[in-house]
Design an enzyme around this catalytic site. Structure first.
Site, PDB file in Angstrom:
ATOM      1  CG  ASP A   1      -1.920  -1.074   1.272  1.00  0.00           C
ATOM      2  OD1 ASP A   1      -2.366  -1.501   0.187  1.00  0.00           O
ATOM      3  OD2 ASP A   1      -2.279  -1.521   2.377  1.00  0.00           O
TER       4      ASP A   1
ATOM      5  NE  ARG B   1     -10.956  -2.219  -3.071  1.00  0.00           N
ATOM      6  CZ  ARG B   1     -10.113  -3.139  -2.631  1.00  0.00           C
ATOM      7  NH1 ARG B   1      -8.977  -2.778  -2.054  1.00  0.00           N
ATOM      8  NH2 ARG B   1     -10.385  -4.424  -2.759  1.00  0.00           N
TER       9      ARG B   1
ATOM     10  CG  ASP C   1      -3.808  -3.857  -2.194  1.00  0.00           C
ATOM     11  OD1 ASP C   1      -4.859  -3.622  -2.803  1.00  0.00           O
ATOM     12  OD2 ASP C   1      -3.778  -4.546  -1.153  1.00  0.00           O
TER      13      ASP C   1
ATOM     14  CG  ASP D   1      -6.163   0.446   1.497  1.00  0.00           C
ATOM     15  OD1 ASP D   1      -6.699   1.194   0.659  1.00  0.00           O
ATOM     16  OD2 ASP D   1      -5.772  -0.704   1.241  1.00  0.00           O
TER      17      ASP D   1
END
Length: 332
Positions: A147, A226, A170, A174
């Site tokens: 990430d 997302r 990824d 997050d």
């Protein structure tokens, strides 16, 4: 370089203690003036002022990062990784492009801020893991192998602001595992697939009562999904963002999450909002005052309580110009 950073920090603290002891008789103000912190003249025109967040990161006592601590400038990934795990408040200025491997922890009371408009982190990411009061600002992230920024394990009061994210493995930003009081603002996401996950998994019910995050004035340019994808969180505030050509969807609320989507501009987005997604149970979305330019119809369901903080909502018709001109590094 790692040794040099540690020596520099040690020297700053030693000088501060010595100066404080020597000047105790003339008062705390004089002692502070005699410390070894950089003066305004030393840093003028380089690292911008951090400012303060709007949204959830302004709550719970606020988010100030390394304010009040010394300042150190790093020019390598190793030096950055070492500085981020130092104890106590610290402002870490990132100069130029630095490389990281994997995920690298940052401890509480830190500001990681890019110098000028060319600061970059490549190859790896930053892990805000069980930390509080962290600011990450004015940095271009690319090519991360896990990430870019991962906020997890009960981290609180985190502000991610005026960065860019592209071409990573990824997630870009997050937030999960009981983290709370986060603002993600004025970032530019492009040439990337999975952008902003909020909530670890359908089975991680410990996230209930946490994950309060504000997303505002971000530019989601051609990213796929997302923006965010939400589980359990309530209230999530998504306002004044610019969505452009997002292939899969804009915002998805699942697992009874409560999301307010207002004042955004959706352009060429077939699915601006989803109530439920994939195998996840539906969430709640309050949708209001958005612009849908050549985009599909939004999904909305249920109710969400109002957020407790003050904020100014820009005219959604002006959002493309405002966000294109202000999001990303170098625009503070």
């Amino acid at each position: 370089m790692r040794t040099n950073v540690k020596q520099h920090l040690s020297t700053l603290r030693t000088r501060t203690v010595a100066a404080t002891g020597a000047l105790a008789a003339v008062g705390a103000a004089a002692a502070l003036a005699a410390t070894a912190l950089p003066s305004a003249a030393d840093t003028a025109g380089d690292a911008p002022l951090v400012g303060s967040p709007v949204g959830w990161a302004s709550q719970n006592g606020g988010t100030t990062g390394g304010q009040g601590g010394p300042t150190v400038r790093v020019t390598s990934g190793g030096a950055l990784a070492d500085a981020m795990t130092e104890d106590g408040p610290l402002v870490i200025e990132v100069q130029g492009s630095v490389g990281l491997d994997g995920m690298n922890d940052v401890s509480s009371d830190k500001t990681v801020i890019g110098v000028g408009s060319n600061a970059a982190i490549t190859g790896g990411g930053i892990d805000v893991d069980g930390a509080s009061n962290v600011i990450i600002q004015n940095i271009a992230f690319s090519g991360w192998d896990d990430d870019a920024i991962n906020v997890q394990d009960g981290s609180t009061n985190v502000w991610i602001d005026h960065n860019s994210f592209t071409n990573g493995h990824d997630g870009a930003t997050d937030v999960k595992r009981e983290s709370d009081y986060v603002t993600i603002s004025w970032n530019h996401y492009f040439d990337h697939e999975k952008t902003a996950l909020l909530g670890h998994s359908d089975g991680h019910t410990a996230d209930i009562g946490n994950l309060r995050v504000s997303y505002h004035h971000n530019y989601f340019e051609g990213t796929e999904s997302r923006h965010p994808r939400v589980r359990f969180a309530d209230q999530v505030h998504v306002y004044n963002n610019y969505y452009q050509g997002n292939a899969e969807y804009g915002v998805a609320s699942t697992m009874n999450a409560g999301v307010i989507v207002e004042g955004n501009y959706f352009e060429d987005v077939d699915n601006p909002t989803h109530v439920g997604y994939a195998d996840s149970d539906p969430g709640r979305i309050v949708e209001r005052n958005n612009v849908y330019d050549n985009s599909g119809a939004p999904e909305a369901a249920g109710s969400v309580a109002a957020v407790p903080y003050r904020y100014t909502l820009d005219d959604p018709r002006s959002i493309p110009g405002i966000v294109r001109g202000g999001a990303g590094p170098g625009n503070l």
